[in-house]
Design an enzyme around this catalytic site. Structure first.
Site: not given
Ligand code: FPP
Length: 257
Positions: A37, A54, A148
């Protein structure tokens, strides 16, 4: 294993070396689940669009996967996209859906070299063809790896999983495959999407939010929870090792004394 680990990390920064000394390699959690997050806030803090967060978060996935692999974690489940994330603006959803086709070509060789096996937990229905193609390709290429398991929770929701499981159970009762009296916790687990994986021992959530957000609700009944203020793109190997060390200091009692 230990020699390889120490050799590889000898050149690392002091904090990683220090944290590594705190880890007992025979008590490493088998399954670590991570709620990645804070990507959006990380980006905003830097005056960047949310999707830049992201992208940066995606880059962090391999680093933490390698750290987990090196200390002997067996399964690492990363919450990449929830069934609720479809509510986000279309551009953001599109960007997230395109990440696998960037991530795998970039990282797959190194993941294979390290014997990592890719899998996915979530609903394939609803995902764009190109997202599925990227992830299915990675699953196929790594299917014989024995290290893993890097498990992406993609289009996943804990409540949806439980409802789907209950529907399946009811169908099995109707068809005589399951007797109502046979239903116990183990049997219930067998209807979850993670039926072949151990339950997470440790759940990590970044960004300071203290919520579960519909993640592995059945599976985390006895997991240790560990939270950090760090946003996911700035979550380091050092913090990961701190979480493991704290997990090892806690006494898990599973309701006993
Ligand atoms: C939450 O942060 C994060 C997500 C919804 C997406 C997480 C995905 C990745 C880190 C990449 C994954 C990689 C692959 C290859 C699939 P948020 O956007 O809710 O953050 P905020 O709370 O600060 O708005």
């Amino acid at each position: 294993m230990v020699f390889k680990l120490v050799k590889e990390w000898l050149g690392r920064s002091k904090p990683v070396k220090a944290e590594l000394q705190d880890i007992e390699l025979d008590k490493v959690p088998a399954h670590v689940a991570i709620i990645m997050d804070g990507n959006g806030r990380w980006a905003k803090q830097r005056g960047l669009p949310r999707v830049a967060g992201h992208h940066s978060g995606m880059k962090n996935v391999k680093k933490i996967t390698m750290a987990a692999n090196q200390i002997g974690v067996k399964v690492l489940t990363m919450y990449a996209f929830s069934t609720e994330n479809w509510k986000r603006p279309k551009e953001e959803v599109d960007f997230l859906m395109k990440l696998p086709q960037e991530f795998f070509p970039l990282e797959i060789e190194e993941l294979i070299e390290n014997n990592v096996r890719i899998r996915m937990t979530g609903w394939r229905e609803g995902l764009p063809e190109y997202t599925l193609k990227a992830i299915e390709g990675a699953i196929e290429r790594t299917k014989d790896n024995t290290g893993l398991i890097l498990n992406f929770a993609l289009n996943y929701g804990g409540r949806k999983e439980m409802i789907a499981g209950v529907q399946e159970m009811i169908r099995d009762v109707h068809s005589g495959k399951l007797q109502v009296e046979e239903l116990d916790e183990n049997r219930f687990s067998s209807y979850m999407l993670t039926s072949d994986l151990p339950d997470p021992d440790l759940l990590i959530r970044t960004s300071g939010e203290l919520r579960l957000s519909n993640f592995l609700l059945w599976q985390i009944a006895y997991s240790e929870l560990w939270f950090t203020e760090a946003y996911w793109p700035e979550f380091t190997e050092s913090l990961f090792l701190q979480a493991i060390a704290e997990y090892q200091r806690r006494g898990r009692r599973y309701g006993g004394v």
